[in-house]
Design a protein around this motif. Structure first.
Motif, mmCIF file in Angstrom:
data_model
loop_
_atom_site.group_PDB
_atom_site.id
_atom_site.type_symbol
_atom_site.label_atom_id
_atom_site.label_comp_id
_atom_site.label_asym_id
_atom_site.label_seq_id
_atom_site.Cartn_x
_atom_site.Cartn_y
_atom_site.Cartn_z
ATOM 1 N N SER A 1 0.833 -1.211 0.000
ATOM 2 C CA SER A 1 0.000 0.000 0.000
ATOM 3 C C SER A 1 0.863 1.254 0.000
ATOM 4 C CB SER A 1 -0.925 0.006 1.207
ATOM 5 O OG SER A 1 -1.775 -1.103 1.172
ATOM 6 N N PHE A 2 1.928 1.251 0.790
ATOM 7 C CA PHE A 2 2.821 2.403 0.822
ATOM 8 C C PHE A 2 3.523 2.585 -0.519
ATOM 9 C CE2 PHE A 2 7.021 4.283 1.575
ATOM 10 C CZ PHE A 2 6.618 5.509 2.065
ATOM 11 N N ALA A 3 3.930 1.491 -1.150
ATOM 12 C CA ALA A 3 4.597 1.589 -2.455
ATOM 13 C C ALA A 3 3.637 2.162 -3.496
ATOM 14 C CB ALA A 3 5.108 0.218 -2.883
ATOM 15 N N LEU A 4 2.396 1.738 -3.465
ATOM 16 C CA LEU A 4 1.415 2.277 -4.414
ATOM 17 C C LEU A 4 1.111 3.742 -4.127
ATOM 18 C CD1 LEU A 4 -1.033 -0.739 -4.723
ATOM 19 C CD2 LEU A 4 0.674 0.024 -6.377
ATOM 20 N N TRP A 5 1.058 4.110 -2.861
ATOM 21 C CA TRP A 5 0.837 5.513 -2.506
ATOM 22 C C TRP A 5 2.008 6.368 -2.990
ATOM 23 C CZ3 TRP A 5 3.706 8.680 0.773
ATOM 24 C CH2 TRP A 5 3.141 9.923 1.044
ATOM 25 N N LEU A 6 3.230 5.870 -2.785
ATOM 26 C CA LEU A 6 4.417 6.600 -3.231
ATOM 27 C C LEU A 6 4.447 6.716 -4.750
ATOM 28 C CD1 LEU A 6 7.028 7.931 -2.204
ATOM 29 C CD2 LEU A 6 8.161 5.730 -2.546
ATOM 30 N N ALA B 1 1.912 6.893 -6.651
ATOM 31 C CA ALA B 1 0.892 7.855 -7.052
ATOM 32 C C ALA B 1 1.382 9.290 -6.895
ATOM 33 C CB ALA B 1 -0.378 7.652 -6.230
ATOM 34 N N HIS B 2 2.415 9.489 -6.069
ATOM 35 C CA HIS B 2 2.900 10.836 -5.803
ATOM 36 C C HIS B 2 4.251 11.141 -6.439
ATOM 37 C CE1 HIS B 2 -0.316 10.493 -2.988
ATOM 38 N NE2 HIS B 2 -0.160 11.735 -2.567
ATOM 39 N N SER B 3 4.954 10.132 -6.925
ATOM 40 C CA SER B 3 6.280 10.343 -7.478
ATOM 41 C C SER B 3 6.396 9.617 -8.812
ATOM 42 C CB SER B 3 7.345 9.813 -6.511
ATOM 43 O OG SER B 3 8.608 9.808 -7.136
ATOM 44 N N PHE B 4 6.833 10.345 -9.832
ATOM 45 C CA PHE B 4 6.973 9.770 -11.163
ATOM 46 C C PHE B 4 8.071 8.707 -11.184
ATOM 47 C CE2 PHE B 4 8.896 9.829 -15.438
ATOM 48 C CZ PHE B 4 7.810 9.377 -16.147
ATOM 49 N N PHE B 5 9.188 8.952 -10.523
ATOM 50 C CA PHE B 5 10.292 8.000 -10.533
ATOM 51 C C PHE B 5 9.934 6.725 -9.757
ATOM 52 C CE2 PHE B 5 12.384 12.117 -11.230
ATOM 53 C CZ PHE B 5 12.901 11.853 -12.486
ATOM 54 N N ALA B 6 9.202 6.884 -8.676
ATOM 55 C CA ALA B 6 8.739 5.708 -7.952
ATOM 56 C C ALA B 6 7.760 4.918 -8.807
ATOM 57 C CB ALA B 6 8.084 6.114 -6.637
ATOM 58 N N PHE B 7 6.916 5.616 -9.556
ATOM 59 C CA PHE B 7 5.993 4.957 -10.475
ATOM 60 C C PHE B 7 6.752 4.151 -11.518
ATOM 61 C CE2 PHE B 7 3.863 5.110 -14.619
ATOM 62 C CZ PHE B 7 2.758 4.314 -14.341
ATOM 63 N N LEU B 8 7.806 4.734 -12.096
ATOM 64 C CA LEU B 8 8.595 4.019 -13.097
ATOM 65 C C LEU B 8 9.250 2.781 -12.489
ATOM 66 C CD1 LEU B 8 10.326 6.890 -15.108
ATOM 67 C CD2 LEU B 8 8.432 5.439 -15.803
ATOM 68 N N PHE B 9 9.812 2.923 -11.301
ATOM 69 C CA PHE B 9 10.474 1.793 -10.654
ATOM 70 C C PHE B 9 9.481 0.682 -10.338
ATOM 71 C CE2 PHE B 9 11.809 -0.381 -6.757
ATOM 72 C CZ PHE B 9 12.961 -0.980 -7.237
ATOM 73 N N ILE B 10 8.345 1.029 -9.757
ATOM 74 C CA ILE B 10 7.341 0.016 -9.397
ATOM 75 C C ILE B 10 6.753 -0.621 -10.648
ATOM 76 C CG2 ILE B 10 5.084 -0.308 -8.312
ATOM 77 C CD1 ILE B 10 5.997 1.719 -6.205
ATOM 78 N N SER B 11 6.560 0.168 -11.711
ATOM 79 C CA SER B 11 6.067 -0.388 -12.970
ATOM 80 C C SER B 11 7.058 -1.396 -13.537
ATOM 81 C CB SER B 11 5.822 0.716 -13.985
ATOM 82 O OG SER B 11 4.845 1.596 -13.525
ATOM 83 N N PHE B 12 8.349 -1.077 -13.467
ATOM 84 C CA PHE B 12 9.374 -1.993 -13.953
ATOM 85 C C PHE B 12 9.378 -3.285 -13.141
ATOM 86 C CE2 PHE B 12 13.730 -3.616 -13.572
ATOM 87 C CZ PHE B 12 13.947 -3.992 -14.891
ATOM 88 N N VAL B 13 9.275 -3.163 -11.826
ATOM 89 C CA VAL B 13 9.271 -4.347 -10.955
ATOM 90 C C VAL B 13 8.051 -5.218 -11.240
ATOM 91 C CG1 VAL B 13 9.057 -5.110 -8.559
ATOM 92 C CG2 VAL B 13 10.666 -3.297 -9.153
ATOM 93 N N VAL B 14 6.885 -4.606 -11.373
ATOM 94 C CA VAL B 14 5.664 -5.364 -11.639
ATOM 95 C C VAL B 14 5.738 -6.021 -13.016
ATOM 96 C CG1 VAL B 14 3.180 -5.130 -12.059
ATOM 97 C CG2 VAL B 14 4.214 -4.044 -10.072
#
Length: 99
Positions: free
Chosen positions: A20-25, A27-40
């Motif tokens: 949940s925290f990773a998804l919240w982060l 949603a608020h950070s473009f670089f975190a979105f890119l990293f989480i998208s790559f991991v998923v």
């Protein structure tokens, strides 16, 4: 894959909080979105690859005559011809110009 994630979240509330925290982060950070998208994406790709590998192993273990038996069973099946009733919704328009 999704069922496994749900079961893991039910067993460990800390894992659910982390996701949940990773998804919240994300949603608020473009670089975190890119990293989480790559991991998923890599996780999905790896799970699909392992599922295909397991399927190929199961196909190799299956007897060859099972495919022939299935094909003959399909040939003997009677095919049902669909018959559609005339729809009451489609009626000709009465404009009064036809006579």
């Amino acid at each position: 894959m999704q069922k496994q994630s749900v079961l893991k979240a039910m067993k460990s509330p800390g894992w659910l909080v982390a996701v949940s925290f990773a998804l919240w982060l994300a949603a608020h950070s473009f670089f975190a979105f890119l990293f989480i998208s790559f991991v998923v994406f890599s996780w999905i790709k790896r799970s699909i690859k392992s599922a295909l590998k397991e399927e190929n192993v199961e196909d190799a273990k299956a007897p060859a005559h099972a495919a022939v038996v299935q094909a003959t069973a399909d040939d003997n099946a009677t095919h049902i011809k669909r018959q559609y009733a005339k729809s009451a919704v489609v009626v000709p328009l009465k404009t009064g110009t036809d006579g």
